[in-house]
Enzyme design. Structure first.
Site, PDB file in Angstrom:
ATOM      1  N   HIS A 100       0.819  -0.951  -0.161  1.00 15.50           N
ATOM      2  CA  HIS A 100       0.015   0.026  -0.137  1.00 15.50           C
ATOM      3  C   HIS A 100       0.856   1.246  -0.064  1.00 15.50           C
ATOM      4  O   HIS A 100       1.918   1.329   0.643  1.00 15.50           O
ATOM      5  CB  HIS A 100      -0.991   0.011   1.360  1.00 15.50           C
ATOM      6  CG  HIS A 100      -0.101  -0.209   2.503  1.00 15.50           C
ATOM      7  ND1 HIS A 100       0.024  -1.569   2.898  1.00 15.50           N
ATOM      8  CD2 HIS A 100       0.157   0.747   3.759  1.00 15.50           C
ATOM      9  CE1 HIS A 100       0.806  -1.392   4.015  1.00 15.50           C
ATOM     10  NE2 HIS A 100       0.858  -0.134   4.386  1.00 15.50           N
ATOM     11  N   HIS A 102       1.059   5.202   1.166  1.00 13.59           N
ATOM     12  CA  HIS A 102       0.216   6.216   2.057  1.00 13.59           C
ATOM     13  C   HIS A 102       0.188   7.753   1.415  1.00 13.59           C
ATOM     14  O   HIS A 102       1.181   8.083   0.753  1.00 13.59           O
ATOM     15  CB  HIS A 102       1.271   6.386   3.212  1.00 13.59           C
ATOM     16  CG  HIS A 102       1.066   5.222   4.284  1.00 13.59           C
ATOM     17  ND1 HIS A 102       0.332   5.107   5.249  1.00 13.59           N
ATOM     18  CD2 HIS A 102       1.986   4.174   4.240  1.00 13.59           C
ATOM     19  CE1 HIS A 102       0.841   3.964   5.865  1.00 13.59           C
ATOM     20  NE2 HIS A 102       1.763   3.388   5.166  1.00 13.59           N
TER      21      HIS A 102
HETATM   22  P1  5GP Z   1       2.347   0.112   7.205  1.00 14.23           P
HETATM   23  O1  5GP Z   1       2.502   0.518   8.802  1.00 14.23           O
HETATM   24  O2  5GP Z   1       1.952  -1.251   6.907  1.00 14.23           O
HETATM   25  O3  5GP Z   1       2.900   0.830   6.022  1.00 14.23           O
HETATM   26  O4  5GP Z   1       0.626   0.867   7.186  1.00 14.23           O
HETATM   27  C1  5GP Z   1      -0.384   0.213   7.380  1.00 14.23           C
HETATM   28  C2  5GP Z   1      -1.481   1.232   7.845  1.00 14.23           C
HETATM   29  O5  5GP Z   1      -2.846   0.662   7.673  1.00 14.23           O
HETATM   30  C3  5GP Z   1      -1.368   1.856   9.232  1.00 14.23           C
HETATM   31  O6  5GP Z   1      -1.253   3.176   8.968  1.00 14.23           O
HETATM   32  C4  5GP Z   1      -2.947   1.425   9.773  1.00 14.23           C
HETATM   33  O7  5GP Z   1      -3.376   2.674  10.459  1.00 14.23           O
HETATM   34  C5  5GP Z   1      -3.538   1.299   8.647  1.00 14.23           C
HETATM   35  N1  5GP Z   1      -4.610   0.300   8.961  1.00 14.23           N
HETATM   36  C6  5GP Z   1      -4.366  -0.842   9.642  1.00 14.23           C
HETATM   37  N2  5GP Z   1      -5.599  -1.726   9.596  1.00 14.23           N
HETATM   38  C7  5GP Z   1      -6.524  -0.844   9.020  1.00 14.23           C
HETATM   39  C8  5GP Z   1      -7.805  -0.872   8.933  1.00 14.23           C
HETATM   40  O8  5GP Z   1      -8.435  -2.002   9.514  1.00 14.23           O
HETATM   41  N3  5GP Z   1      -8.541  -0.050   8.200  1.00 14.23           N
HETATM   42  C9  5GP Z   1      -7.819   1.067   7.820  1.00 14.23           C
HETATM   43  N4  5GP Z   1      -8.532   1.895   7.025  1.00 14.23           N
HETATM   44  N5  5GP Z   1      -6.476   1.295   7.840  1.00 14.23           N
HETATM   45  C10 5GP Z   1      -5.919   0.355   8.698  1.00 14.23           C
END
Ligand code: 5GP
Ligand code: ZN
Length: 137
Positions: A100, A102
């Site tokens: 993903h 951001h």
């Molecule tokens: P990473 O740390 O893997 O780059 O980012 C994962 C992101 O996914 C985090 O910013 C977290 O807040 C978001 N996230 C995790 N679970 C969920 C969810 O169930 N719904 C939404 N909308 N965001 C999520």
């Protein structure tokens, strides 16, 4: 849950999200724990763990979606800028192992500065690192 993956579950409609955009390959929705209001995630609808596993040809669809969604996020939030951040693997802060991107709205003086930058000892050390990485291509 497909792939035991929260983002696959969101894509399948098994877990709700606040959807911003979708097309046949990409979905964008609000991050549940935003760095700033309007923080949005862009995911491919297919499950790939990280940048080393996602097919490069998906990049065009993702890039186009990021451009479209980031412009909308800027307009909606009044942000003056945005970061596109993408974490790969645990050591880099990845917590959801479905790739993903951001989109993080940024405001002058918002204090969200991310990392301190360092320096190489000298040009030789920098050249050595460049050559080492290039040799691994
Ligand atoms: P990473 O740390 O893997 O780059 O980012 C994962 C992101 O996914 C985090 O910013 C977290 O807040 C978001 N996230 C995790 N679970 C969920 C969810 O169930 N719904 C939404 N909308 N965001 C999520
Ligand atoms: Zn997934």
């Amino acid at each position: 849950m497909k792939n035991n993956c929260v983002f696959c579950a969101i894509e399948a409609g098994e877990i709700p999200c606040f959807k911003i955009y979708e097309d046949d390959r990409v979905l964008a929705f609000l991050d549940i724990n935003p760095f700033s209001k309007g923080h949005t995630l862009v995911i491919p609808k297919t499950h790939h763990k990280d940048m080393l596993e996602v097919p490069a040809e998906l990049g065009t669809a993702v890039f186009a979606a990021i451009q479209k969604v980031a412009a909308a996020v800027l307009e909606a939030t009044g942000a003056q800028g945005f970061n596109v951040m993408q974490n790969n693997r645990l050591a880099a802060g990845q917590t959801v192992f479905h790739i993903h991107w951001h989109i993080i709205p940024r405001f002058e003086g918002d204090g969200l500065d991310m990392w301190a930058q360092g320096k190489y000892a000298d040009g030789a050390a920098m050249q050595q690192m460049a050559a080492k990485v290039a040799s691994c291509l």
